[in-house]
Design a protein around this motif. Sequence first.
Motif, mmCIF file in Angstrom:
data_model
loop_
_atom_site.group_PDB
_atom_site.id
_atom_site.type_symbol
_atom_site.label_atom_id
_atom_site.label_comp_id
_atom_site.label_asym_id
_atom_site.label_seq_id
_atom_site.Cartn_x
_atom_site.Cartn_y
_atom_site.Cartn_z
ATOM 1 N N GLN A 1 0.838 -1.181 0.000
ATOM 2 C CA GLN A 1 0.000 0.000 0.000
ATOM 3 C C GLN A 1 0.883 1.243 0.000
ATOM 4 O OE1 GLN A 1 -2.858 0.089 3.150
ATOM 5 N NE2 GLN A 1 -3.639 2.104 2.594
ATOM 6 N N GLN A 3 2.120 4.853 0.800
ATOM 7 C CA GLN A 3 2.003 5.794 1.913
ATOM 8 C C GLN A 3 2.691 7.099 1.565
ATOM 9 O OE1 GLN A 3 3.625 3.649 5.317
ATOM 10 N NE2 GLN A 3 1.555 3.142 5.973
ATOM 11 N N VAL A 5 3.897 10.534 3.567
ATOM 12 C CA VAL A 5 4.111 11.090 4.897
ATOM 13 C C VAL A 5 4.546 12.542 4.765
ATOM 14 C CG1 VAL A 5 5.382 10.897 7.052
ATOM 15 C CG2 VAL A 5 4.745 8.822 5.783
ATOM 16 N N CYS A 22 6.864 15.891 1.550
ATOM 17 C CA CYS A 22 6.004 14.711 1.441
ATOM 18 C C CYS A 22 6.834 13.578 0.861
ATOM 19 C CB CYS A 22 4.805 15.011 0.563
ATOM 20 S SG CYS A 22 3.767 13.570 0.195
ATOM 21 N N SER A 25 6.225 6.220 -0.385
ATOM 22 C CA SER A 25 6.802 4.886 -0.208
ATOM 23 C C SER A 25 7.051 4.190 -1.542
ATOM 24 C CB SER A 25 5.869 4.017 0.643
ATOM 25 O OG SER A 25 4.600 3.893 0.015
ATOM 26 N N HIS A 102 -3.267 8.901 -4.560
ATOM 27 C CA HIS A 102 -3.001 8.613 -3.153
ATOM 28 C C HIS A 102 -2.844 9.923 -2.410
ATOM 29 C CE1 HIS A 102 -2.251 4.479 -4.444
ATOM 30 N NE2 HIS A 102 -1.596 5.020 -5.453
ATOM 31 N N GLY A 104 -1.817 12.101 1.352
ATOM 32 C CA GLY A 104 -1.204 12.151 2.653
ATOM 33 C C GLY A 104 -2.249 12.456 3.710
ATOM 34 N N GLN A 105 -1.821 12.486 4.967
ATOM 35 C CA GLN A 105 -2.751 12.664 6.087
ATOM 36 C C GLN A 105 -3.109 14.124 6.309
ATOM 37 O OE1 GLN A 105 0.480 12.242 6.368
ATOM 38 N NE2 GLN A 105 1.222 13.574 8.010
#
Length: 113
Positions: A1, A3, A5, A22, A25, A102, A104-105
Amino acid sequence: QVQLVESGGGLVQPGGSLRLSCAASSSIFSVMGWYRQASGKERELVAASPSGGSSNYADSVKGRFTISRDNAKNTVYLQMNNLKPEDTAVYYCYAYGFGSTHWGQGTQVTVSS
């Protein structure tokens, strides 16, 4: 998956600077960039960096923000200068590749005196 960050948000006075980072992965993204969402408003594109193409920016940040990518580190950056109170928002990193996006948080940026 995959990611993503993010780091680098915070509180800064008007006219100040921040640099968002940012780290992904994975490295197989054709586009990486940043959106932001202010309280009570829709999410908006801030800047995007396509592989092998020119970056583009929202009109409201042109001349103040700069997006860059370090492909060796799978990282995209957003250098934000001359920040204004209206730049206050949660900033989200995104990466697009092979038909998938995708996120980020999110990292909070607050511009206030």
